[in-house]
Write a protein that holds these residues in place. Structure first.
Motif, PDB file in Angstrom:
ATOM      1  N   THR A 213       0.825  -1.213   0.000  1.00 39.76           N
ATOM      2  CA  THR A 213       0.000   0.000   0.000  1.00 39.76           C
ATOM      3  C   THR A 213       0.859   1.262   0.000  1.00 39.76           C
ATOM      4  N   ALA A 214       1.963   1.229   0.764  1.00 41.72           N
ATOM      5  CA  ALA A 214       2.867   2.384   0.771  1.00 41.72           C
ATOM      6  C   ALA A 214       3.484   2.581  -0.610  1.00 41.72           C
ATOM      7  N   PHE A 215       3.873   1.486  -1.251  1.00 40.65           N
ATOM      8  CA  PHE A 215       4.469   1.587  -2.582  1.00 40.65           C
ATOM      9  C   PHE A 215       3.468   2.153  -3.583  1.00 40.65           C
ATOM     10  N   ASP A 216       2.235   1.694  -3.517  1.00 41.19           N
ATOM     11  CA  ASP A 216       1.200   2.215  -4.404  1.00 41.19           C
ATOM     12  C   ASP A 216       1.014   3.712  -4.195  1.00 41.19           C
ATOM     13  N   SER A 217       0.978   4.141  -2.934  1.00 43.11           N
ATOM     14  CA  SER A 217       0.806   5.569  -2.629  1.00 43.11           C
ATOM     15  C   SER A 217       1.978   6.386  -3.160  1.00 43.11           C
ATOM     16  N   GLN A 218       3.189   5.854  -3.038  1.00 46.22           N
ATOM     17  CA  GLN A 218       4.373   6.565  -3.517  1.00 46.22           C
ATOM     18  C   GLN A 218       4.349   6.714  -5.038  1.00 46.22           C
ATOM     19  N   TYR A 221       1.796   9.248  -6.059  1.00 46.87           N
ATOM     20  CA  TYR A 221       2.297  10.618  -5.881  1.00 46.87           C
ATOM     21  C   TYR A 221       3.175  11.028  -7.066  1.00 46.87           C
ATOM     22  N   LEU A 222       4.084  10.153  -7.477  1.00 48.84           N
ATOM     23  CA  LEU A 222       4.965  10.489  -8.598  1.00 48.84           C
ATOM     24  C   LEU A 222       4.153  10.846  -9.836  1.00 48.84           C
ATOM     25  N   LYS A 223       3.127  10.056 -10.097  1.00 45.96           N
ATOM     26  CA  LYS A 223       2.299  10.302 -11.278  1.00 45.96           C
ATOM     27  C   LYS A 223       1.537  11.611 -11.141  1.00 45.96           C
ATOM     28  N   GLU A 224       0.924  11.822  -9.981  1.00 50.62           N
ATOM     29  CA  GLU A 224       0.119  13.024  -9.775  1.00 50.62           C
ATOM     30  C   GLU A 224       0.967  14.282  -9.782  1.00 50.62           C
ATOM     31  N   ALA A 225       2.194  14.189  -9.255  1.00 47.90           N
ATOM     32  CA  ALA A 225       3.069  15.354  -9.177  1.00 47.90           C
ATOM     33  C   ALA A 225       3.779  15.658 -10.493  1.00 47.90           C
ATOM     34  N   GLY A 226       3.567  14.821 -11.506  1.00 47.16           N
ATOM     35  CA  GLY A 226       4.131  15.100 -12.821  1.00 47.16           C
ATOM     36  C   GLY A 226       5.535  14.608 -13.038  1.00 47.16           C
ATOM     37  N   ALA A 414       7.668  13.565   3.173  1.00 45.51           N
ATOM     38  CA  ALA A 414       9.115  13.342   3.272  1.00 45.51           C
ATOM     39  C   ALA A 414       9.684  12.897   1.934  1.00 45.51           C
ATOM     40  N   MET A 415       8.955  12.045   1.252  1.00 45.31           N
ATOM     41  CA  MET A 415       9.394  11.594  -0.071  1.00 45.31           C
ATOM     42  C   MET A 415       9.470  12.763  -1.042  1.00 45.31           C
ATOM     43  N   ALA A 416       8.431  13.606  -1.037  1.00 50.26           N
ATOM     44  CA  ALA A 416       8.389  14.755  -1.939  1.00 50.26           C
ATOM     45  C   ALA A 416       9.590  15.668  -1.714  1.00 50.26           C
ATOM     46  N   GLU A 417       9.933  15.907  -0.451  1.00 50.73           N
ATOM     47  CA  GLU A 417      11.069  16.769  -0.130  1.00 50.73           C
ATOM     48  C   GLU A 417      12.382  16.133  -0.569  1.00 50.73           C
TER      49      GLU A 417
END
Length: 433
Positions: A213-218, A221-226, A414-417
């Motif tokens: 689930t964490a991997f899916d969320s990560q 995020y990558l896809k949504e953030a472009g 944290a990942m985004a940063e």
């Protein structure tokens, strides 16, 4: 605001053009152009014109050039001229320009031989291109956001403003430093084992195990953030200043070749249309798929590795060197250069059944030294990744590239940063399982 995407027809047409350029096959496929017509042409832009280029995986709009400006272009087809853009080429419609003169004494071509300073700028918004490094200068055009563009010089003006000199159309143009960012490198993210929380009994305290689930969320995020996932082939081009990649680019890597990657990571990456590299321990490939057992570290089979190639590029994690010696250090560190080279070559041969171009390597447990680097070179590899924390950029040692972990305890914030265009401290990562 994201970069404008074009229709499938436009993309296919433009991609064919770029591939055409890359193969240096101008005259062979366009009989209408003779040697004389291949001479660069000085043109005037007759109306504000959109320009295209291949950036990462896509042909996109990369900017706009203003009416009445001039530039150097090269005949390409009945529809397009090409011109110098970043580390490669841009495209401009023939309908948007008026040829003025041809000359073998190319006006600004010396710029193509200028030594780059191995630094890029990043556009975080539509960014003005000036003809001169002054605020009252005429404007040549605009670069779109989310581009990495090579800098060929820096200028400090009398008013203390800092400008970056760039090359567009074989001529020097200028961008204000305070209108963009400096490129702090591309993140290479590292994963290993992926499990459902409900079945994770033995790997809860292993930092390299991520929940599904964490991997899916990560990945969501990558896809949504472009973000765009680029291959190691494209990363090599970025390090060599030979391709254009977007500002929001990263590389996904998975070490070891565990069956959990096939079971959980592969469908998620496919769902979000992301690509990755799988570094495989070639001696541990199974002839036939194993029945799933979450309590054991299982490895992918031949058929599973072939199936994941829809999204994974198969590369080397060595053959017999993925183990520790009696002193609890990576066994690679106790081997001679010759023995390391033999193993690296063995792994390349074993993996050719999946990929004829095995040219990238991940050192086991991040352990490497001067012998390992030389062995990698001699064995025919182009890049090698470590477990030193940080991003990579032009000028880095291609056989000691840094990577980043996104741990199971890390939030999306944290990942985004961590992957954003900011500096990362360089220090050892935790040893993997």
């Amino acid at each position: 605001m994201s970069l404008k995407r074009f229709s499938i027809t436009q993309i296919i047409l433009s991609l064919l053009i770029v591939l055409f350029v890359a193969s240096n096959a101008y005259a062979e496929t366009e009989n209408e152009y003779n040697d004389e017509e291949m001479i660069p042409v000085q043109v005037r832009i007759v109306e504000d014109s959109e320009i295209l280029a291949q950036v990462g995986n896509n042909i996109i709009k990369v900017g706009r050039l203003n009416k009445d400006e001039e530039m150097m272009v090269y005949p390409l087809s009945s529809d397009y001229y090409e011109f110098t853009f970043g580390n490669a080429h841009g495209l401009i419609s023939r309908d948007d320009v008026l040829p003025m003169r041809k000359s073998k004494n190319i006006l600004g071509l010396a710029l193509t031989n200028v030594q780059k300073i191995n630094q890029n700028l990043i556009t975080v918004r539509p960014t003005t291109i000036y003809n001169h490094p002054k605020d009252n200068s005429s404007v040549f055009g605009v670069l779109e956001e989310n581009l990495r563009y090579p800098i060929i010089g820096r200028l400090r003006e009398s008013d203390d403003s800092l400008w970056y000199e760039i090359n567009i159309g074989d001529d020097a143009k200028y961008i204000r430093a305070d209108e963009c960012e400096l490129d702090n490198g591309v993140p290479i993210l590292t994963y290993h084992h992926i499990l459902k929380d409900s079945e994770n009994k033995y790997f809860r305290h292993t930092s390299t195990t991520t929940s599904d689930t964490a991997f899916d969320s990560q990945m969501a995020y990558l896809k949504e953030a472009g973000y765009e996932t680029i291959s190691l082939y494209q990363l090599e081009g970025y390090l060599n200043n030979s391709v254009n990649i977007p500002a929001k680019a990263l590389v996904l890597t998975f070490d070891d070749g565990l069956k959990s990657v096939y079971r959980y990571a592969y469908p998620v990456l496919k769902k979000y249309d992301l690509q990755a590299t799988a570094f495989i321990i070639s001696s541990r490939i199974k002839r036939h798929p194993q029945a799933w057992d979450p309590n054991d570290l299982q490895f992918m089979s031949i058929s599973e590795l072939k199936q994941i190639q829809e999204v994974f590029d198969i590369q080397s994690h060595t053959h017999f060197l993925h183990r520790y010696s009696d002193d609890k250090l990576p066994v690679l560190l106790s081997r001679t250069e010759h023995n390391i080279e033999l193993d690296f070559e063995h792994s390349r041969r074993a993996l050719t059944q999946f990929n004829p171009k095995v040219i990238y390597l991940s050192y086991p447990f991040g352990g490497y030294n001067a012998d390992a680097i030389q062995a990698a070179r001699l064995a025919g590899y182009h890049l090698a990744v470590t477990t030193v924390r940080g991003k990579v950029k032009p000028g880095d040692n291609p056989f000691a590239l840094k990577r980043l972990y996104i741990l199971k305890t890390d939030s999306i914030t944290a990942m985004a940063e961590r992957i954003a265009n900011t500096r990362s401290d360089v220090k050892p990562m935790q040893p993997k399982q």
